[in-house]
Design an enzyme around this catalytic site. Sequence first.
Site, PDB file in Angstrom:
ATOM      1  N   TYR A  80     -21.809   7.009 -19.624  1.00  0.00           N
ATOM      2  CA  TYR A  80     -20.782   6.803 -18.321  1.00  0.00           C
ATOM      3  C   TYR A  80     -21.593   7.598 -17.338  1.00  0.00           C
ATOM      4  CZ  TYR A  80     -16.689   4.677 -20.387  1.00  0.00           C
ATOM      5  OH  TYR A  80     -15.803   3.857 -21.063  1.00  0.00           O
ATOM      6  N   GLU A 102     -23.513  10.951 -18.322  1.00  0.00           N
ATOM      7  CA  GLU A 102     -23.473  11.425 -19.573  1.00  0.00           C
ATOM      8  C   GLU A 102     -24.860  11.288 -20.275  1.00  0.00           C
ATOM      9  OE1 GLU A 102     -18.727  10.668 -20.288  1.00  0.00           O
ATOM     10  OE2 GLU A 102     -20.396   9.281 -21.128  1.00  0.00           O
ATOM     11  N   ASP A 148     -11.051   9.795 -26.888  1.00  0.00           N
ATOM     12  CA  ASP A 148     -10.351   9.399 -25.616  1.00  0.00           C
ATOM     13  C   ASP A 148      -9.011  10.199 -25.769  1.00  0.00           C
ATOM     14  OD1 ASP A 148     -12.132   8.109 -24.769  1.00  0.00           O
ATOM     15  OD2 ASP A 148     -11.461   5.979 -24.856  1.00  0.00           O
TER      16      ASP A 148
END
Length: 410
Positions: A361, A378, A55
């Site tokens: 996701y 994904e 992230d």
Amino acid sequence: MGNRPSKSGSGEEPAKTTLFEKEPSGITYRIPALIYLSHCHTFLAFAEKRSSTADHDAKRLVMRRGTLKEDGSVQWSSSQELTTACLPDRRTMNPCPVYEKHSKTLFLFFICVWRNITEKRQIMTGKNKTRLCCVSSSDDGKTWSQTTDLTESVIGEAISKWATFAVGPGHGVQLENGRLIIPAYAYYVPYRCCRVPIPRTVYPRALSIYSEDFGQTWRIGKMLQKKSGECEMAEIIDHEGRSHLYCNARQSGRYRCEALSENSGVYFDKPHIARELVEQRSGCQGSVIGFPAPEFVPNDDTESKACSTSILSPDTQTWLLFMHPTNKCRRKDMGVYLNRSPLHSSGWDKPMIVHKGPSGYSDLAYNGDKDQFACLLECEKEKEHEQIVFMLFSLNDVKQAGSKKEKKMR
């Protein structure tokens, strides 16, 4: 590059088109968001471009345009970076688009986070390093405005009680009354000691960011009174024409969190656990979308009797689809769930598996022109972060998958 819908009832996974794929240099694409613009028959697919899967290595948002052809296929443009969607010394994350039909304006919400400061660090220190941002487009995403930082005007003093926050990720929604809804969540800090959050008291809470004037100004709603993180929302219209805003949120535990708002997202009543929607131990983002319930005309007495049951959702004009990994332990086996009685928590059918294997996701979109659904997700054979793919499928695909599972269980 084209994509065609799956053949209804084939039992096979829908055909996949890879839109974003991990590069040999290590550049990775994550966090998909999808929107369909019916007036120009165009899909817009968004994602984060990262230097790694982490992230804190997010960089910019990227986008691809998909044009829906007469034969049902989708022709995709090459990827482009959204260079105006940024703030200096910050990384751009969590794309969340919504289309305002009156002014014909496309809004793209996102967050900008200071350098490589992680969400975990913000939660531990109680020091927010995140900004609420937005760009807009009046030409269906061909060009974009400069970034507007909405943090002070929308969140205001409430930010002092937030360790951090985010929008979506995934799509927003415009309600029938014109209100725009952006799903969001914040890590609320109830207690501090020496300016630092007391451990184990800081939990995420879902909420809405909404506009009553077609996107000119925005406000925040009240948080759900239950642990709830990344979320998406959908409008449910009952047969009396009343609007109910549904929220489906991530949480760490065995099941998803659901809630309903009767005042268009100002606050949500009685959040509860959805025991038919499994959640992995650390949780995973999921996507939800509402669509018009198909009309049903009974042909005989048997069907007339069936019409009075909850299976045919006599209480709503809207059905829901929800997309999320179906495995209880790991992010794998992406499924699509149908709810024909969305005002009842037990209305979810067994899921249709659209990808067997690692999945992460996702985001759903409804194409009313062709009466079909599209999704980004994904997925890959070994790790869910290797690519983001696009799929098309029909309501019949989902219904038949659910009915086959029910027959096997009998």
